[in-house]
Design a protein around this motif. Structure first.
Motif, PDB file in Angstrom:
ATOM      1  N   HIS A  88      -1.149  -4.834   8.340  1.00 26.76           N
ATOM      2  CA  HIS A  88      -1.546  -6.040   7.614  1.00 26.76           C
ATOM      3  C   HIS A  88      -0.495  -6.389   6.564  1.00 26.76           C
ATOM      4  O   HIS A  88      -0.117  -7.546   6.387  1.00 26.76           O
ATOM      5  CB  HIS A  88      -2.918  -5.821   6.963  1.00 26.76           C
ATOM      6  N   TYR A  89      -0.007  -5.357   5.884  1.00 28.02           N
ATOM      7  CA  TYR A  89       1.015  -5.573   4.848  1.00 28.02           C
ATOM      8  C   TYR A  89       2.306  -6.109   5.476  1.00 28.02           C
ATOM      9  O   TYR A  89       2.935  -7.042   4.959  1.00 28.02           O
ATOM     10  CB  TYR A  89       1.288  -4.260   4.111  1.00 28.02           C
TER      11      TYR A  89
ATOM     12  N   ALA B 199      -1.746   4.878   3.454  1.00 30.37           N
ATOM     13  CA  ALA B 199      -2.329   3.690   4.094  1.00 30.37           C
ATOM     14  C   ALA B 199      -2.664   3.977   5.557  1.00 30.37           C
ATOM     15  O   ALA B 199      -1.962   4.746   6.232  1.00 30.37           O
ATOM     16  CB  ALA B 199      -1.339   2.535   4.010  1.00 30.37           C
ATOM     17  N   THR B 200      -3.728   3.359   6.036  1.00 26.94           N
ATOM     18  CA  THR B 200      -4.047   3.442   7.469  1.00 26.94           C
ATOM     19  C   THR B 200      -3.071   2.541   8.224  1.00 26.94           C
ATOM     20  O   THR B 200      -2.401   1.688   7.640  1.00 26.94           O
ATOM     21  CB  THR B 200      -5.480   2.952   7.731  1.00 26.94           C
ATOM     22  N   ASP B 201      -3.017   2.741   9.555  1.00 30.34           N
ATOM     23  CA  ASP B 201      -2.149   1.892  10.377  1.00 30.34           C
ATOM     24  C   ASP B 201      -2.528   0.427  10.213  1.00 30.34           C
ATOM     25  O   ASP B 201      -1.670  -0.453  10.166  1.00 30.34           O
ATOM     26  CB  ASP B 201      -2.262   2.289  11.854  1.00 30.34           C
ATOM     27  N   GLN B 202      -3.822   0.175  10.135  1.00 30.25           N
ATOM     28  CA  GLN B 202      -4.278  -1.209  10.021  1.00 30.25           C
ATOM     29  C   GLN B 202      -3.835  -1.818   8.679  1.00 30.25           C
ATOM     30  O   GLN B 202      -3.369  -2.959   8.619  1.00 30.25           O
ATOM     31  CB  GLN B 202      -5.800  -1.259  10.143  1.00 30.25           C
ATOM     32  N   GLU B 203      -3.963  -1.038   7.607  1.00 29.98           N
ATOM     33  CA  GLU B 203      -3.539  -1.540   6.290  1.00 29.98           C
ATOM     34  C   GLU B 203      -2.036  -1.811   6.278  1.00 29.98           C
ATOM     35  O   GLU B 203      -1.573  -2.814   5.737  1.00 29.98           O
ATOM     36  CB  GLU B 203      -3.888  -0.517   5.205  1.00 29.98           C
ATOM     37  N   TRP B 204      -1.262  -0.883   6.878  1.00 30.57           N
ATOM     38  CA  TRP B 204       0.190  -1.046   6.874  1.00 30.57           C
ATOM     39  C   TRP B 204       0.596  -2.246   7.732  1.00 30.57           C
ATOM     40  O   TRP B 204       1.465  -3.039   7.351  1.00 30.57           O
ATOM     41  CB  TRP B 204       0.866   0.240   7.371  1.00 30.57           C
TER      42      TRP B 204
ATOM     43  N   PRO C  88       0.835  -1.196   0.000  1.00 34.45           N
ATOM     44  CA  PRO C  88       0.000   0.000   0.000  1.00 34.45           C
ATOM     45  C   PRO C  88       0.874   1.251   0.000  1.00 34.45           C
ATOM     46  O   PRO C  88       2.032   1.206   0.406  1.00 34.45           O
ATOM     47  CB  PRO C  88      -0.797  -0.125   1.299  1.00 34.45           C
TER      48      PRO C  88
END
Lengths: 100, 185
Positions: A39-40, A32-37, A27
């Motif tokens: 997750h990555y 990216a949100t903290d959650q997206e990052w 992302p």
């Protein structure tokens, strides 16, 4: 000794290689949100099937891509990342070989 | 500031059949890398092979070693290393200097049994049939990363030039010297 074929250097002992993780779309770090990052960074698919992975041939510091069946450990193909990514473009690609 | 070899004081190991392990760390070498490196070297009159992992004679005293499509080392075994500060700016558009002089030691192994000696330490088949003159391998020797190049020496003898991180030079030297032991008796 297992042998892995490096696209640049040819077949070499597995001890010459370093695993670099699953190939997955990154992302945009600035959006990216903290959650997206998180997750990555921390999550992988963990499915059984053909996975696309980063590997490095350590003596030449050469990163390349391996398509490998993670149940049988059969290596389907190894190739230069230029097949997936444009030079200078951000690395973002879904593993088309995965049967998840 | 003068350059020093990590193998300073060790000398040369010599044996029958032209066997010789020597230290060329203070010989001149420099490198270039980048998307335009190949074209730039060709424009400078250097000879290059199409594929990477090759070494070719270029000019009167030099060799060009390609490690990938974008990285090349220029080796001059008969010239002394420059002690000047390396340039930090691009040589040309898309071509950057690469400081292999300071990072790597240069060992050279000559002699008839050189491939048999290396077979004790390295998983790559370095026999002349599998690894002819002009070949380059980036691999492990005695479990450390080494670049091995097969080429003609200045005396027209086939040799292996080996490049290893300076901090590992003494370890590699001792490993090769140990492997040479049975030919030195």
């Amino acid at each position: 000794m297992k042998i892995l074929t490096c696209p640049l250097n040819g077949p070499r002992n597995i001890a010459e290689f370093t695993y670099g993780g699953q190939v997955k779309p990154m992302p945009n770090p600035s959006e990216a949100t903290d959650q997206e990052w998180a997750h990555y960074v921390f999550y992988g698919d963990n499915h059984i099937g053909v996975v696309r992975e980063w590997w490095m041939h350590t003596p030449s510091s050469y990163w390349f891509i391996v398509e490998r069946h993670n149940q049988t450990d059969e290596v389907i193909r190894t190739y230069d990342p230029a097949e997936l990514f444009d030079v200078g473009a951000s690395p973002a690609a879904e593993p088309t070989g995965a049967d998840s | 500031m003068s350059l020093r070899s990590p193998l300073e004081g060790i000398g040369v190991v010599e044996g029958p059949a032209g066997l010789r392990l020597s230290d060329l760390t203070l010989a001149h070498r420099e490198g270039v890398r980048g998307a335009g490196a190949r074209e730039w070297l060709l424009s400078q009159g250097h000879a290059l092979q199409d594929a990477p992992s090759q070494i070719v004679a270029s000019g009167e005293l030099g060799l060009v070693m390609s490690l990938s499509h974008r990285e090349f080392w220029l080796l001059q075994p008969d010239s002394e290393a420059s002690t000047g500060r390396p340039a930090s700016e691009a040589v040309a558009a898309g071509v950057w200097p690469f400081y292999c002089q300071h990072s790597h030691a240069w060992l050279q192994l000559a002699g008839e049994p050189r491939a048999e000696i290396m077979a004790k330490l390295c998983g790559v088949d370095l026999s002349e049939a599998a690894f002819p003159l002009g070949s380059v391998a980036q691999t492990q020797v005695a479990r450390v990363s080494v670049i091995i190049a097969a080429h003609q020496s200045e005396n027209d003898h086939p040799v292996f030039s080996m490049f290893v991180d300076q901090s590992l030079a003494r370890y590699l030297w001792e490993a090769i010297e140990d492997a040479m032991g049975e030919w030195l008796e």
